[in-house]
Design an enzyme around this catalytic site. Structure first.
Site, PDB file in Angstrom:
ATOM      1  N   THR A  93     -52.788 -13.880 -56.894  1.00 51.42           N
ATOM      2  CA  THR A  93     -52.617 -14.762 -57.772  1.00 51.42           C
ATOM      3  C   THR A  93     -53.810 -15.345 -58.284  1.00 51.42           C
ATOM      4  O   THR A  93     -54.999 -15.401 -57.943  1.00 51.42           O
ATOM      5  CB  THR A  93     -51.782 -16.064 -57.190  1.00 51.42           C
ATOM      6  OG1 THR A  93     -52.356 -16.499 -56.087  1.00 51.42           O
ATOM      7  CG2 THR A  93     -50.244 -15.284 -56.763  1.00 51.42           C
ATOM      8  N   GLY A  97     -47.147  -9.550 -62.599  1.00 50.14           N
ATOM      9  CA  GLY A  97     -46.069  -9.911 -63.547  1.00 50.14           C
ATOM     10  C   GLY A  97     -45.226  -8.666 -63.756  1.00 50.14           C
ATOM     11  O   GLY A  97     -44.558  -8.634 -64.866  1.00 50.14           O
ATOM     12  N   CYS A 112     -58.223 -16.155 -48.634  1.00 49.74           N
ATOM     13  CA  CYS A 112     -58.043 -16.960 -47.462  1.00 49.74           C
ATOM     14  C   CYS A 112     -59.318 -17.882 -47.430  1.00 49.74           C
ATOM     15  O   CYS A 112     -60.358 -17.639 -47.570  1.00 49.74           O
ATOM     16  CB  CYS A 112     -57.831 -16.288 -46.444  1.00 49.74           C
ATOM     17  SG  CYS A 112     -56.374 -15.079 -46.304  1.00 49.74           S
TER      18      CYS A 112
HETATM   19  C1  LIG Z   1     -44.396 -17.190 -53.172  1.00 51.48           C
HETATM   20  C2  LIG Z   1     -45.519 -16.158 -53.106  1.00 51.48           C
HETATM   21  C3  LIG Z   1     -46.039 -15.870 -51.867  1.00 51.48           C
HETATM   22  C4  LIG Z   1     -47.307 -14.914 -51.839  1.00 51.48           C
HETATM   23  N1  LIG Z   1     -47.761 -14.744 -50.581  1.00 51.48           N
HETATM   24  C5  LIG Z   1     -48.668 -13.566 -50.501  1.00 51.48           C
HETATM   25  C6  LIG Z   1     -49.229 -13.386 -49.173  1.00 51.48           C
HETATM   26  O1  LIG Z   1     -48.800 -13.764 -48.067  1.00 51.48           O
HETATM   27  N2  LIG Z   1     -50.245 -12.458 -49.079  1.00 51.48           N
HETATM   28  C7  LIG Z   1     -50.940 -11.754 -49.897  1.00 51.48           C
HETATM   29  O2  LIG Z   1     -51.707 -11.030 -50.051  1.00 51.48           O
HETATM   30  N3  LIG Z   1     -50.244 -12.280 -51.366  1.00 51.48           N
HETATM   31  C8  LIG Z   1     -49.243 -13.066 -51.549  1.00 51.48           C
HETATM   32  N4  LIG Z   1     -48.735 -13.288 -52.731  1.00 51.48           N
HETATM   33  C9  LIG Z   1     -49.319 -12.889 -54.053  1.00 51.48           C
HETATM   34  C10 LIG Z   1     -48.531 -11.578 -54.586  1.00 51.48           C
HETATM   35  O3  LIG Z   1     -48.459 -10.681 -53.319  1.00 51.48           O
HETATM   36  C11 LIG Z   1     -48.969 -10.756 -55.707  1.00 51.48           C
HETATM   37  O4  LIG Z   1     -50.232 -10.580 -55.627  1.00 51.48           O
HETATM   38  C12 LIG Z   1     -48.842 -11.984 -56.786  1.00 51.48           C
HETATM   39  O5  LIG Z   1     -47.911 -12.904 -56.848  1.00 51.48           O
HETATM   40  C13 LIG Z   1     -48.979 -11.330 -58.271  1.00 51.48           C
HETATM   41  O6  LIG Z   1     -47.875 -10.463 -58.554  1.00 51.48           O
HETATM   42  P1  LIG Z   1     -46.603 -10.826 -59.240  1.00 51.48           P
HETATM   43  O7  LIG Z   1     -47.031 -11.668 -60.559  1.00 51.48           O
HETATM   44  O8  LIG Z   1     -45.874  -9.759 -59.350  1.00 51.48           O
HETATM   45  O9  LIG Z   1     -45.751 -12.201 -58.340  1.00 51.48           O
HETATM   46  C14 LIG Z   1     -47.735 -14.283 -52.816  1.00 51.48           C
HETATM   47  C15 LIG Z   1     -47.141 -14.504 -54.119  1.00 51.48           C
HETATM   48  C16 LIG Z   1     -46.148 -15.614 -54.344  1.00 51.48           C
HETATM   49  C17 LIG Z   1     -45.411 -15.833 -55.520  1.00 51.48           C
END
Ligand SMILES: Cc1cc2nc3c(=O)[nH]c(=O)nc-3n(C[C@H](O)[C@H](O)[C@H](O)COP(=O)(O)O)c2cc1C
Ligand SMILES: Cc1cc2nc3c(=O)[nH]c(=O)nc-3n(C[C@H](O)[C@H](O)[C@H](O)COP(=O)(O)OP(=O)(O)OC[C@H]3O[C@@H](n4cnc5c(N)ncnc54)[C@H](O)[C@@H]3O)c2cc1C
Ligand SMILES: Cc1cc2nc3c(=O)[nH]c(=O)nc-3n(C[C@H](O)[C@H](O)[C@H](O)COP(=O)(O)OP(=O)(O)OC[C@H]3O[C@@H](n4cnc5c(N)ncnc54)[C@H](O)[C@@H]3O)c2cc1C
Ligand SMILES: Cc1cc2nc3c(=O)[nH]c(=O)nc-3n(C[C@H](O)[C@H](O)[C@H](O)COP(=O)(O)O)c2cc1C
Ligand code: FES
Ligand code: FES
Lengths: 257, 313, 313, 257
Positions: C192, C243, C129
């Site tokens: 991310t 992923g 953040c």
């Molecule tokens: C649309 C979106 C919103 C997200 N919002 C948050 C959030 O509010 N807080 C947080 O810690 N991570 C947030 N993330 C990150 C996810 O929790 C995760 O760490 C990241 O997407 C990687 O995992 P994945 O590849 O399975 O999506 C967000 C990810 C996406 C795609």
């Protein structure tokens, strides 16, 4: 070597999960030699990204055939192709089997999809005046794809057809009864089987060529991604795509799975 | 249409290059690619002695990308000069030799030797190499070491000196600033991203070194952000690299601030991708009514009030 | 088959969770997903005041992935306690509240308020953040700041405290070590990856904040490498994230050292992915003749003589 | 709302680059309302990764139809589907058009693929006893897909068919000659057209509902990825997927392309 789109003429299933893809490619048809391979692009999407290498199985006039097993994404996409679709091919690639030389008997040993290069290899060997005996092994009989193989000797792990045991075991027992003088061995199949074959060839002091598989990215020598360890020479590795996929069994160390 | 550009007294025909390690030494694909349509060729990284490279497996496919662990396999600078350079000299394109080393001195030795030879138009320095002195930590993640290599090499050549940055750092902009300060003419952004792939059944890593370098379309968004960060923080020509498959991809890199692009992994799918991309950029620019591809460089239409390093979640 | 595990006196039914920001507050999908098959739910990040989030466009698809720039849009901690928590309490799964803030004090205020309420089984701290004090630089790229947040929060709660690390740093292992030292019970790896997407024709970035967060299968190799690096450098439970689409993907994360996994982007394609993955891991483990999913954790069959930070090219 | 695989019954081309996909889905067929949409997974590969949102075009018994334009990867894959293939659908999603209420005349305005929700909308409106006038605009006549629209008024930008100009221009000139009392406007199409429509509705003080498009990831309110700016209320944004895609035109600010 050419890179072009070829029109798919047909796709047929020849054994459990085993398909033969036929496409029109004069460039390849008229230049391909036994043991060489093609690098196929299974679609124009981004995933799977890389081309997939396949040995040439058969050639008839301008039609080229590859035979494959559905083992993952790329082969699954290939198995869904339809007549009239186009497929991008890069090839012929690699060093062909050495079918010249002074031997008179050729012993072809295939394990599983290792039969892929055998029909075109047998054809060229016979044209060159060699005697050809083909030995094919599979886990079970329904995985056998014996089409286009003349009088193959068959072995299955479960004994559901032919010799009960490994294909190398079959070769050994066959040679006990029919000793072959000045023979050369050509083998393609899983690594474990290839090691067995090269041991057999060494002990029976027969010249032996193996066709290797392994991960490849480019297929043309520009990525350095396909090394196989050499037994001698100052370079430690050879590239399977450009120095192989066929190798004299005494020149390389097979990788353990 | 003006397609070329100049980097420290060297003119390049256009802004599309082939990336180091993805085009061999140029001779492997002589029958497939007309390199006279490329801005130039970045050679496979060269070290002082030949290197065998890593044991197999060296590559694994990943979603829309690939992982590699080649281990800088190369024929060594002497064999390059004997066996490869003569052929490269015959090519109607620019040759940029990429150098890798395991000590600052080795970088200097390799460049020093090459600088005496004809037919080399520039140097690209791969700093994503293990620094033996530092127990294998990559030079490229150490800003001072990267700057030191740059200034040492700057003193040795009048040819364009391009430092190829690794994305595996917190603030790549700081590295770009440091190498500019140290005398680099340009930076290449970026090398591969540290990645890993595992076979769940065998429980083995899919490349022998456990981790490897991720490349291909999967990393394009990361590369665009890194190029943009560098362009926002330093005024230095940038070679944009990462996942470029099409002319449109290449234009995206120009828009975020790259002066030129390099094609890597795409060469494994089609070694003439660079030629296709170069032609594609030209027709794209024509459609947009431009007279110079350079008008696309940094022409992103974006609000300037967002920082790359801000959170976005 | 033993599927569960314990984190600081809290037991979790299994090792599969849904990632923050990808499952809302759990109520949106009440009719689609049986959450009793999940280890737990990480809520959307909560801040003290509600946040509108970023202007559109907030998302763009990329090769095998997506870019997002949501801007921490959330209803704020008070509305969460009033409107969402009562429903979450009725669910037969663990609730981990994810907290985001723009100052160390705000982190403390939000956690302090939540800690008084029933039905919350742990906290996950999103340090990716913007720190307003530092002109929007992310807390998560500053090791001291990240450790400070951790120790301040540790003092406020007896519940499991999980710090969610950003991958956008040079040595993520150092951050994991620092937060363990500061009292964290676990780390989530990873958030991310900074990325960017551009529309070549309009010349506009595809998300309004220019750069965004890359997620989805494209980043799985990066996430595996980050989890592996943390597991190699610190002995702390890890939630592996990045992923994951299938049970096999999840097993890969366990093998490289994750004690549990979180499903993010995959929820957008199928919100019940977590349930499918949990069941899939179980049958995979059965096939492998295991009695406890935990036997997979860190069970990678790899030579130990390669460092993650070494070069591989 | 359900998430399930539906069998594809057919795919037909109805205009230049415009296709109609039909699939069997009782769950959707019996619950869908005009203006609601489905989130389709075009394949089970990883690229393209996300589902694609499509309005429901028509329903006949258990058969549901969507109409789409090939604009990129996902729609290209959809256009390659064959009878018998399965497609994963999530829906019905979103807030339907408000067809109740005390108006007697319904003015339906569609630009380009904005015709998508119109056949099902017109049908429900007529069932509800409303008078329906449909206005359709397209760039050229060969892009018009007028099937299943009763007596549509047509406008083309190039004048190749019907009124020469924008569809909103057509509506205005039509209403000059045929003033409609207590009417309500329903519109779907490109953002520029929607702004014109809401301006028109405001000046002629007619109630107006717009169906919006825009990037979506989840379609079910869990990603916060589809905001549209609201004109009032304490929240700055509404979510297109759960609070839309249909909105009273006075409650939102349309985004400039
Ligand atoms: C649309 C979106 C919103 C997200 N919002 C948050 C959030 O509010 N807080 C947080 O810690 N991570 C947030 N993330 C990150 C996810 O929790 C995760 O760490 C990241 O997407 C990687 O995992 P994945 O590849 O399975 O999506 C967000 C990810 C996406 C795609
Ligand atoms: C020179 C050469 C010739 C070949 N000839 C044939 C042939 O004639 N017929 C045939 O069916 N196969 C052949 N193969 C193997 C074939 O290339 C792979 O089976 C294919 O690439 C798998 O692609 P996929 O996307 O379906 O599987 P992936 O999803 O890529 O992988 C599925 C499984 O197959 C394994 N695999 C992937 N690539 C290879 C590879 N190159 N070699 C061995 N295993 C691999 C993976 O490790 C994984 O376990 C050949 C390989 C080489 C190198
Ligand atoms: C609620 C809703 C209902 C829709 N109904 C229909 C319909 O009935 N028929 C129809 O043809 N289309 C409809 N759309 C638009 C449709 O979803 C997109 O055209 C489709 O997702 C494009 O996918 P693609 O992979 O082919 O294109 P992509 O490769 O994803 O993108 C190609 C181009 O289309 C644009 N685009 C991508 N997604 C969208 C989107 N969601 N909305 C607008 N533009 C987009 C991209 O910016 C790009 O310029 C609807 C969209 C929404 C949000
Ligand atoms: C197989 C392979 C080998 C590479 N070898 C080198 C190298 O020797 N030196 C170097 O600087 N970069 C090397 N790279 C990195 C590429 O030059 C390029 O920076 C990276 O792959 C990202 O671009 P891409 O996504 O287009 O491939 C290599 C990449 C790959 C895939
Ligand atoms: S596959 Fe690229 S060098 Fe062999
Ligand atoms: S598309 Fe995910 S919230 Fe609307």
């Amino acid at each position: 070597m050419t890179l072009c789109d070829a029109e798919i003429i047909g796709l047929r299933q020849v054994a459990q999960g085993v398909h033969v893809l036929s496409f029109r490619s004069p460039e390849v048809a008229y230049s391909i030699l036994p043991g060489q391979f093609l690098n196929l692009r299974v679609h124009d999407g981004l995933d799977p990204l890389l081309r997939r290498p396949f040995s040439v199985y058969r050639v008839e006039k301008e039609i080229v055939e590859v035979i494959f097993n559905v083992v993952g994404k790329g082969t699954a996409i290939l198995a869904g192709k339809k007549k009239g679709d186009m497929v991008s091919i890069l090839g012929p690639l690699g060093v062909p089997f050495g079918i010249g030389g002074r031997f008179t008997n050729a012993i072809l040993i295939a394990g599983g999809l290792g039969i892929a290069p055998m029909p075109i290899l047998a054809e060229h060997l016979r044209k060159a005046g060699k005697q050809v005996e083909i030995f094919v092994g599979a886990r079970t009989s329904d995985q056998l794809a014996l089409q286009h193989l003349k009088a193959p000797h068959v072995a299955t792990d479960d004994g559901s057809r032919g010799f009960h045991g490994t294909v190398v075991g079959l070769v050994e027992s066959y040679l006990k009864e029919h000793p072959l003088t000045d023979a050369k061995v050509f083998a393609c199949g899983p690594t474990r089987m290839l090691s067995a074959v090269s041991n057999f060839a060494r002990t029976s002091s027969l010249p032996c060529e193996l066709s290797l598989e392994g991960e490849m990215a480019c297929g043309i020598g520009i990525c350095q991604g396909c090394p196989v360890e050499r037994t001698n020479g100052e370079r430690r590795y050879a590239l399977v795509c450009t120095e192989g996929p066929t190798f004299d069994s005494t020149t390389i160390h097979l990788r353990e799975g | 249409m003006k397609t070329g550009f100049t980097l420290r007294n060297v003119q390049f025909r256009n802004r599309v290059f082939v990336a180091s390690g993805t085009f061999g030494y140029g001779d492997e694909v002589r029958n497939l690619v007309d390199v006279s349509h490329l801005g130039g060729i970045m050679t496979k990284s060269l070290s002082w002695k030949p290197r065998d490279g890593n044991p197999p497996p060296r590559i694994a496919e990943t979603p829309s990308g690939m992982l590699n662990s080649i281990g800088l396999a190369n024929i060594g600078v002497h064999a390059f000069i004997e066996k490869k350079l003569p052929y490269l000299r015959t090519l109607d394109t620019r040759i940029v030799v990429n150098i890798a080393a395991s000590s600052v001195q080795e970088y200097c030795d390799v460049l020093g030797l090459l600088d005496e030879h004809e037919g080399i138009h520039g140097f690209e320095i791969n700093v994503s190499c293990p620094n033996v002195k530092e127990g294998g930590l990559s030079f490229g993640t150490d800003c001072d070491r990267t700057a030191e290599i740059t200034s040492r090499l700057r003193a040795l050549t009048e040819k364009p000196l391009i430092i190829k940055l690794t994305p595996n750092v917190t603030h790549i902009g700081q590295f770009a600033a440091a190498v500019k300060e140290a005398g680099a003419d340009a930076v290449s952004v970026m090398n591969t991203v540290i990645g890993m792939a595992v076979d769940a059944r065998t429980r083995k890593p899919k490349v022998s070194t456990v981790t490897g370098g991720l490349s291909g379309p999967a990393i394009k968004p990361i590369a665009l952000a890194k190029v943009y960060e560098v362009a926002q923080s330093v005024d230095i020509p940038i070679f944009g690299i990462g996942g470029i498959m099409t002319a449109e991809d290449a234009v995206e890199f120009l828009l975020v601030g790259a002066s030129a692009v390099q094609i890597g992994t795409a060469n494994f799918i089609d070694p003439s991708t660079g030629v296709t991309v170069a032609k594609g950029i030209e027709s794209f620019a024509r459609q947009q009514g431009l007279n110079d591809i350079g008008e696309l460089v940094g022409a992103l239409n974006a609000r300037k009030d967002f920082s790359v390093l801000q959170s976005w979640l």
